[in-house]
Design a protein around this motif. Structure first.
Motif, mmCIF file in Angstrom:
data_model
loop_
_atom_site.group_PDB
_atom_site.id
_atom_site.type_symbol
_atom_site.label_atom_id
_atom_site.label_comp_id
_atom_site.label_asym_id
_atom_site.label_seq_id
_atom_site.Cartn_x
_atom_site.Cartn_y
_atom_site.Cartn_z
ATOM 1 N N GLY A 82 1.016 -1.232 0.079
ATOM 2 C CA GLY A 82 0.007 -0.036 0.118
ATOM 3 C C GLY A 82 0.699 1.321 -0.167
ATOM 4 N N THR A 135 -3.025 9.560 10.909
ATOM 5 C CA THR A 135 -3.041 8.548 10.109
ATOM 6 C C THR A 135 -1.888 7.791 10.312
ATOM 7 O OG1 THR A 135 -3.281 7.931 7.807
ATOM 8 C CG2 THR A 135 -1.847 9.699 8.252
ATOM 9 N N TYR A 136 -1.939 6.390 9.539
ATOM 10 C CA TYR A 136 -0.712 5.589 9.721
ATOM 11 C C TYR A 136 0.563 6.482 8.873
ATOM 12 C CZ TYR A 136 2.125 1.636 8.810
ATOM 13 O OH TYR A 136 3.249 0.771 8.790
HETATM 14 C C1 LIG Z 1 -1.666 -0.044 6.009
HETATM 15 C C2 LIG Z 1 -1.772 1.209 5.601
HETATM 16 C C3 LIG Z 1 -0.940 1.793 4.535
HETATM 17 C C4 LIG Z 1 0.061 1.027 3.978
HETATM 18 O O1 LIG Z 1 0.153 -0.122 3.492
HETATM 19 P P1 LIG Z 1 1.286 -1.070 3.384
HETATM 20 O O2 LIG Z 1 0.803 -2.266 2.473
HETATM 21 O O3 LIG Z 1 1.644 -1.709 4.758
HETATM 22 O O4 LIG Z 1 2.414 -0.560 2.759
HETATM 23 C C5 LIG Z 1 -1.019 3.011 4.118
HETATM 24 N N1 LIG Z 1 -2.067 3.691 4.445
HETATM 25 C C6 LIG Z 1 -3.013 3.338 5.534
HETATM 26 C C7 LIG Z 1 -3.880 4.367 6.009
HETATM 27 C C8 LIG Z 1 -2.765 2.240 6.053
HETATM 28 O O5 LIG Z 1 -3.615 1.597 7.256
#
Ligand SMILES: *Cc1c(COP(=O)(O)O)cnc(C)c1O
Length: 377
Positions: A61, A86-87
């Motif tokens: 992601g 956020t993450y």
């Molecule tokens: C999990 C996540 C990502 C990143 O995904 P990965 O596959 O771990 O790189 C990006 N944004 C948010 C909000 C997420 O929860």
């Protein structure tokens, strides 16, 4: 009673073990580990599910977000508006590309970017807005899209936590998370709502030529092997992961129902607890409950967590430190106190176990423990 976990990927696997094992075995037998036919088959199936013209699988992601910005032609120094709650991945790729993350506080009800604070952050360098559909519920896309249109800036959706969520516009149009902006991104990290058995991600767009550009960037900037038209990255979804996702996609609607059932159970039982505020449900978006996140008030959250931990009930804090207070992203532009809602949320929220395999026994046990705590709180 089975051990309670934040996510139970093992039981989920056991329920569809035969199908998964067979899908994996087929890939092993073919040894088409990179760009095997399952990758396109899965992308097509996901496109149908989401009603998205193009789905480009990639390695994770985080890469999806990076490739999205590259495909839209970001330039060093451009500004990208995103929620501060956020993450980290969302801000990380912005910084890595030499862009400037411009943080915005969130709405205290739905935890998503506060649309009333976006326009004040737009400058002539603003390149994109990245709404994050946090915990499984869409941000206020109607407002975000109209602000973006007015100012000619891109909207890149971070749908990593909300795959499957449906947003309803005021004219009645319904669209899935990730298919409303010019580009949408998601993650297939194992614990996400549609998770694979490793890393995986995907990019969505409704624009055919943009889709070609995205595909090219994800594959070393080449359309034809060994002819590199632009600088790209190596970001592919493994055939094995695609084969697993192909099986799991068939269950996504069932998984969503199972998560919602858990959330409904919690809502019903916990709404009467005075120190907890159950999750807000937006009237414009369905909630796919990647997380079940409550706000606590007037209690010591650490003590509450410890109390539950002693009863073998795991909890998590998403997220304990907002981005502007993280060492890597701290800036004199955003001292402590800059984002009141986010700072308060990071001090008060708590996420309870929610996944597709939770039993009534587990749910009753968790809720009784919380009620017991309430007696002494
Ligand atoms: C999990 C996540 C990502 C990143 O995904 P990965 O596959 O771990 O790189 C990006 N944004 C948010 C909000 C997420 O929860």
């Amino acid at each position: 009673m089975e051990t309670i976990r934040m996510a139970d990927l093992h039981t989920q696997y056991l329920r569809i073990k035969e199908e998964i094992d067979q899908a994996i075995q087929e890939v092993l037998d073919s040894t088409a580990f990179i760009q095997g036919p399952q990758v396109k088959q899965f992308a097509d199936a996901l496109g149908t599910f989401l009603d998205s013209k193009a789905v480009i699988p990639c390695a994770n992601g985080t890469d999806a977000l990076q490739i999205a910005m590259m495909a839209l032609g970001c330039k060093v120094g451009d500004e990208v508006i995103l929620p501060v709650y956020t993450y980290v991945a969302t801000a990380e790729v912005i910084a890595l590309l030499g862009l400037k993350p411009v943080f915005v506080d969130v709405d205290r009800n739905d935890f998503n970017i506060d649309v009333n604070q976006i326009e004040g952050k737009i400058t002539e360098r603003t390149f994109a807005i990245v709404p994050v559909h946090l915990y499984g519920q869409c941000a206020n896309m109607e407002s975000i899209l109209s602000i973006a249109k007015k100012h000619h800036i891109h909207v890149i959706e971070d749908a990593a936590q909300s795959l499957g969520a449906v947003y309803t516009f005021s004219d009645g149009q319904k669209l899935r998370a990730g298919t409303m902006g010019v580009i949408g991104c998601t993650s297939f990290f194992p614990s996400k709502n549609l998770g694979c058995f490793g890393d995986g991600g995907a990019i969505f767009t409704q624009d055919k030529s943009l889709a070609e550009n995205i595909k090219m960037i994800a594959n070393h900037g080449q359309k034809v092997k060994y002819y590199h038209d632009r600088i790209g990255v190596n970001s592919r979804l493994d055939t094995l992961q695609a084969a697993i996702l192909q099986v799991k996609l068939k269950y996504l609607t069932d998984y969503e129902t199972r998560r919602r059932r858990v959330a409904d159970f919690y809502d019903l039982t916990l709404s009467s607890i005075s120190f907890l505020e159950t999750p807000f449900r937006s009237s414009n978006s369905t909630h796919v409950f990647h997380q079940y996140t409550l706000k606590t008030k007037g209690i010591d959250r650490d003590q509450f967590r410890l109390y539950l931990e002693e009863r073998e009930i795991p909890t998590m804090i998403y997220y304990p430190v907002p981005l502007h207070l993280q060492k890597a992203y701290a800036s004199s532009d955003y001292p402590f106190g800059s984002f009141k809602v986010t700072e308060e949320l990071s001090r008060t929220v708590i996420s309870l176990p929610i996944h597709t395999e939770m039993t009534d026994d587990q749910l009753s046990y968790i809720c009784s423990a919380i009620k017991e705590f309430a007696k002494h709180a």
